[in-house]
Design a protein around this motif. Structure first.
Motif, PDB file in Angstrom:
ATOM      1  N   UNK A 121     -29.758  16.490  14.631  1.00  0.00           N
ATOM      2  CA  UNK A 121     -30.646  17.132  15.609  1.00  0.00           C
ATOM      3  C   UNK A 121     -29.859  17.646  16.812  1.00  0.00           C
ATOM      4  N   UNK A 122     -30.143  18.885  17.199  1.00  0.00           N
ATOM      5  CA  UNK A 122     -29.445  19.487  18.325  1.00  0.00           C
ATOM      6  C   UNK A 122     -28.235  20.300  17.934  1.00  0.00           C
ATOM      7  N   UNK A 123     -27.976  20.421  16.630  1.00  0.00           N
ATOM      8  CA  UNK A 123     -26.813  21.188  16.184  1.00  0.00           C
ATOM      9  C   UNK A 123     -26.900  22.660  16.554  1.00  0.00           C
ATOM     10  N   UNK A 124     -28.132  23.120  16.819  1.00  0.00           N
ATOM     11  CA  UNK A 124     -28.314  24.533  17.155  1.00  0.00           C
ATOM     12  C   UNK A 124     -28.130  24.821  18.641  1.00  0.00           C
ATOM     13  N   UNK A 216     -27.786  16.386  22.686  1.00  0.00           N
ATOM     14  CA  UNK A 216     -28.828  16.584  23.684  1.00  0.00           C
ATOM     15  C   UNK A 216     -28.440  17.673  24.676  1.00  0.00           C
ATOM     16  N   UNK A 217     -29.456  18.371  25.161  1.00  0.00           N
ATOM     17  CA  UNK A 217     -29.231  19.401  26.159  1.00  0.00           C
ATOM     18  C   UNK A 217     -30.394  20.367  26.176  1.00  0.00           C
ATOM     19  N   UNK A 218     -30.494  21.144  27.232  1.00  0.00           N
ATOM     20  CA  UNK A 218     -31.520  22.178  27.341  1.00  0.00           C
ATOM     21  C   UNK A 218     -30.847  23.522  27.155  1.00  0.00           C
ATOM     22  N   UNK A 219     -30.915  24.042  25.945  1.00  0.00           N
ATOM     23  CA  UNK A 219     -30.241  25.293  25.645  1.00  0.00           C
ATOM     24  C   UNK A 219     -28.782  25.096  25.289  1.00  0.00           C
ATOM     25  N   UNK A 220     -28.046  24.403  26.161  1.00  0.00           N
ATOM     26  CA  UNK A 220     -26.620  24.141  25.952  1.00  0.00           C
ATOM     27  C   UNK A 220     -26.401  22.637  25.847  1.00  0.00           C
ATOM     28  N   UNK A 224     -23.565  13.888  23.610  1.00  0.00           N
ATOM     29  CA  UNK A 224     -23.499  13.532  22.191  1.00  0.00           C
ATOM     30  C   UNK A 224     -23.917  12.077  22.072  1.00  0.00           C
ATOM     31  N   UNK A 225     -24.929  11.833  21.255  1.00  0.00           N
ATOM     32  CA  UNK A 225     -25.453  10.477  21.065  1.00  0.00           C
ATOM     33  C   UNK A 225     -24.976   9.953  19.719  1.00  0.00           C
ATOM     34  N   UNK A 226     -24.402   8.743  19.721  1.00  0.00           N
ATOM     35  CA  UNK A 226     -23.995   8.102  18.471  1.00  0.00           C
ATOM     36  C   UNK A 226     -24.785   6.816  18.287  1.00  0.00           C
ATOM     37  N   UNK A 227     -24.519   6.114  17.192  1.00  0.00           N
ATOM     38  CA  UNK A 227     -25.200   4.851  16.945  1.00  0.00           C
ATOM     39  C   UNK A 227     -24.682   3.734  17.850  1.00  0.00           C
TER      40      UNK A 227
END
Length: 456
Positions: A121-124, A216-220, A224-227
């Motif tokens: 999630x968030x790769x885009x 995570x981010x808004x637009x940019x 980076x969230x890990x386990x």
């Protein structure tokens, strides 16, 4: 003879160069999605680090050169369909969206590989980038100019080279990998530990044994969230690995489970008049004696050359590969060939190893350096199946020597007694390659002696 070539990086470039020389009357149609050919992606880190100032130096062939030779270069063209039985392909002009059909007598698949892109999630988000082609390189450079916190995901060769480049550019760098140590596919822990220590000394955060779960981010991208934690990021570069770019041929050609096309020793696929070369292929591995997926530029160039020579008749066999590679990170000169001890065991081989660490020149020499080298060999046959070296001095060429040995089924005894020169400027009376092989021999002799004592 009409020859169609799909893809024009290393394998495609080598194939075209040789076809032009071997078959001057051949009609060659090349289909490439990019607007350039022969890009050396291994130079991206050097470009990022400022070692390479002119990115045009990362190419060793050009579209214009091939066109002058009479090659039909269909750049920015995507092959959308392929009828292997009817010897027809369809290609779409990515600029005009027009699709045309082309016939061929011989087809060369050199479609290469593409970065593994996990569904995170968030790769885009903006500034979450891949690292493969020239466009990626330019995008990484552009984004890194304003980035302060850089996260590299994946601790293979490309990942660790980028980490070094970003750190030397003054960035705050985090390296994330799901494995417990870096470069685990290529080197054993005694060879990766010095590199990890150098990273830590320079303030690089090693987030190992962690899996990325979200960007995570808004637009940019901003985090980076890990386990196991979260890391600030203005730029993320994904270097998780590569997969064969062969989806177009699924169900038509024999492949490994990962999609790598299986070829014989003459680069022929399971379909007549269809050849394959480069990162889209599985190659015969001399260490395991099985087909393996080893996406390296060196393998691609060899395979592209072989395809051209074997287009009309099977005359030149693939000698197999050892997956030989080298790496320079800070003061560490590293190289490996064949299998690590753990990789050999995973491949079902029964192996042992010998390691030597010593000054490479006689102690009376005013300057010296320590060399560490490891030899992996089969316990039953004593056949050498792998080697690794690390030193502050450059002994990477020694791995090329062992690569030749593996290709020729050399044993530890043969390496131990091989004739290497002695000169105090360069080595000791017993060359380090002889030394490590002699250690392996001593280890096996001791094993036999203990077995004999048990029998007595």
């Amino acid at each position: 003879m009409k020859v169609a070539v799909i893809g024009c990086t290393h394998a495609g470039t080598a194939a075209i160069n040789n076809i032009v020389n071997l078959y001057p009357n051949a009609q060659i149609d090349v289909f490439e999605k990019n607007d350039n050919v022969s890009f050396l992606s291994c130079g991206i880190a050097l470009y990022v680090g400022g070692v390479v100032k002119d990115p045009n130096g990362l190419f060793y062939a050009s579209v214009e050169h091939f066109e002058r030779l009479g090659v039909n270069m269909h750049m920015n063209h995507e092959v959308t369909a392929c009828n292997l039985d009817g010897k027809q392909i369809q290609a779409r002009d990515m600029k005009t969206d027009e699709t045309k059909s082309y016939s061929y007598d011989k087809l060369i698949i050199a479609s290469g590989s593409w970065p593994v892109t996990p569904p995170i999630p968030g790769s885009d988000l903006e500034n979450v980038l891949l690292c493969k082609n020239f466009e990626h390189a330019k995008e990484i450079i552009k984004c890194s100019e304003s980035a302060r916190n850089v996260v590299v995901v994946g601790a293979g060769y490309i990942g660790v080279e980028l980490v070094e480049a970003f750190e030397e550019n003054g960035k705050n760098v985090t390296l994330i990998d799901s494995e417990e140590r870096i470069l685990n596919r290529y080197l054993d822990d005694t060879f990766t530990s010095p590199v990890e220590a150098s990273f830590k000394q320079r303030g690089i955060e090693l987030a190992l044994n962690q899996t990325v779960s979200q960007f995570e981010g808004t637009g940019t991208v901003k985090k980076v969230i890990t386990d196991k934690g979260e890391y600030n990021a203005d730029l993320v570069v994904m270097c998780v690995g590569f997969r064969p770019n062969t989806g177009l041929f699924k169900g038509q050609i024999e492949m490994l489970e990962n999609g790598a096309i299986i070829v014989d020793s003459y680069m022929r696929t399971s379909v007549q008049d269809v050849y394959a070369a480069g990162d889209c292929c599985a190659v015969p591995n001399n260490a395991t004696k099985q087909h393996s997926y080893i996406p390296l530029a060196t393998n691609a160039v060899r395979m592209g050359t072989l395809v051209a020579h074997n287009l009309l008749n099977p005359i030149l066999e693939h000698p197999g590969t050892q997956g030989t590679s080298g790496l320079k990170i800070y003061n560490h000169n590293i190289a490996s060939t064949g299998l690590t001890e753990s990789a050999a065991k995973l491949a079902g081989l029964s192996v042992a190893s010998a390691t030597m660490e010593d000054n490479y020149r006689p102690e009376f020499m005013p300057e010296n350096a320590v060399i560490q080298i490891k030899l992996v060999y089969e316990t039953e046959t004593h056949r050498i199946v792998g080697a690794q070296v690390i030193s502050d001095a450059d002994f990477t060429q020694a791995i090329n020597t062992i690569s030749v040995g593996i290709a020729n089924h050399m044993t530890i005894e043969q390496l131990a007694l091989t004739d290497f020169f002695f000169q105090p400027h360069y080595n000791k009376p017993v060359n380090f390659l002889n030394q490590v092989a002699l250690k392996a021999m001593a280890k096996e002799t001791e094993k036999v002696r203990k077995q004999e004592q048990i029998l007595v």
